[in-house]
Design a protein around this motif. Sequence first.
Motif, short mmCIF file in Angstrom:
data_model
loop_
_atom_site.label_atom_id
_atom_site.label_comp_id
_atom_site.label_asym_id
_atom_site.label_seq_id
_atom_site.Cartn_x
_atom_site.Cartn_y
_atom_site.Cartn_z
N LYS A 50 0.84 -1.20 0.00
CA LYS A 50 0.00 0.00 0.00
C LYS A 50 0.88 1.26 0.00
N GLY A 51 0.46 2.22 -0.80
CA GLY A 51 1.16 3.49 -0.80
C GLY A 51 2.31 3.62 -1.77
N GLY A 52 2.61 2.56 -2.51
CA GLY A 52 3.71 2.64 -3.46
C GLY A 52 3.24 3.12 -4.82
N LYS B 53 1.67 11.08 -8.56
CA LYS B 53 2.94 11.69 -8.14
C LYS B 53 4.06 10.66 -8.05
N GLN B 54 3.77 9.49 -7.47
CA GLN B 54 4.79 8.46 -7.32
C GLN B 54 5.21 7.89 -8.67
N ARG B 55 4.23 7.65 -9.55
CA ARG B 55 4.56 7.09 -10.87
C ARG B 55 5.33 8.10 -11.71
N LYS B 56 4.92 9.37 -11.66
CA LYS B 56 5.62 10.40 -12.42
C LYS B 56 7.07 10.51 -11.97
N ALA C 9 1.06 13.94 -1.48
CA ALA C 9 1.96 13.17 -2.34
C ALA C 9 2.60 12.01 -1.58
N VAL C 10 2.67 12.11 -0.26
CA VAL C 10 3.14 11.05 0.64
C VAL C 10 4.55 10.57 0.28
N PHE C 11 5.48 11.50 0.17
CA PHE C 11 6.88 11.13 -0.01
C PHE C 11 7.50 10.99 1.38
N ASN C 12 7.74 9.76 1.79
CA ASN C 12 8.37 9.49 3.08
C ASN C 12 9.13 8.17 2.99
#
Length: 491
Positions: free
Chosen positions: A113-115, A126-129, A283-286
């Motif tokens: 989850k979250g990837g 955001k993560q895929r880009k 965007a959840v960058f952590n």
Amino acid sequence: MIFQALLQCLDVSGWLLFGFVVLLLTDVVRNRRPPSFPPGPWAVPFLGNVFNPADDKSMENLAKKYGPVFSMRTGGHRMVFIWGYKTIKEALVTQLDSFVDRPIVQLFHEYFKGGIVMSNGYHWKKQRKFANTHLRYFEGHKSLEKYIEFECNFICDAFKEEQGKPFNPQYTIINAVSNIISSVLFGRRFEYSDGTFRKFLQLDNEAIALATSEVMQLYDAFPRLLKYLPGPHQKVHANYREIKVFLRKEVEKHQEEWNQEEPRDYIDVYLGEIEKVKEDPQAVFNIETLLVCILDLVEAGTETAATTLRWALVYMLHYPDIQKKVQEEIDRVIGQARQPTLADRPNLPYTEAVIHETQRFGNILPFGFPKMASQDATLGGYVIPKGTPITTILTSVLHDKNEWETPDIFNPQHFLDSQGHFRRRDAFLPFSAGKRACLGEQLARMELFLFFATLLQRFTFAAVPGEMPNLEGVMGFTRSPEDFRVLAVPR
């Protein structure tokens, strides 16, 4: 009065029977097929269709009976299955935004989850880009091609060390392919003798192999019930916990050595992004998301390409005349004085055709990856409500009798025109299609060409006497060859 008298007459067994009937009626009412919803086989109360066979032939029979859009139930959840090239193209390409979400897959939810693969909406975009931008950077600077060419020499050296004797190439191939994405993610490759990395690959491979058993289907239907019971799902969870430990150590090492001004790889760049987007919490960058993204990219950049290369060797053992034609083309165009490069690909149409036919006939991901209706949609005349999980059966595309001349035969001519030039086919969708197409597609295409061309330039592959591998394969989350040994004879 009558109701009270009835209650007084019931003993323990009567109460149990009464309770069962109530639950049964509740299940029937709650799980009635909605109007205009795709048809499907009768479902067992409470369980649904969890014990229905999920092999290609069973799916084909259901498609013949109910049409190219049909449904089945797992526990209290209905899933729609899509069969055939035209219908799948309609779902994934024509209706580009209708089936772009991912459902919750209970077996993997805790660890993915979250990837990139299992997320949705703004967070997924955001993560895929970010991942695509980083991969394109390496592709644009030809770093990936150099990594692959470099790794080709290592795998050839490893095969040469076998001295033409029987050996199982599985983990050497997996390690070699994984080293490409590892160079991007971790900034380094791992030696084939590295026991820690070999364990990491084995754990991941084992989890993928276990992911489609009947118990796994039950787990997705009743996760709360089975979470504490023994079974293969516990092994999958244990493997991913250990994998996460390995990845966390890599990230912690990067954190200790991190230099914002000189990022070395994906992890370093991601650590910098965490600092940049603190004002955008959605965007959840952590660090936790980083761990999942690394695992997503390792699997996307390893499993399908490595499995395809193993199938390529199996087919070369079964069809030595095809192997010979590939080698003759390589000798004519490249010779033995230099290593194949991507620039050679347009001049090796037969080699390209064999690689593509390996992907088609090998059918590595028969059921694609689960998707979900992101909005109310209509497909095949049926209404599919928002939130409904769907499965696009890619087997039905790669073996569609209306699209392929000899769908059930390994035939490189599928990808050659009358003049012997390579030709693309619309129904060639081993990486799926649309916005959720495989993230590692371009990397896999590069790897397949360079590894395959280099291996056949330097070796002739033959079956161990009495040990010809079968063509049926083993079904896990992917369809892979059974373990086999091979003879790699230097040319």
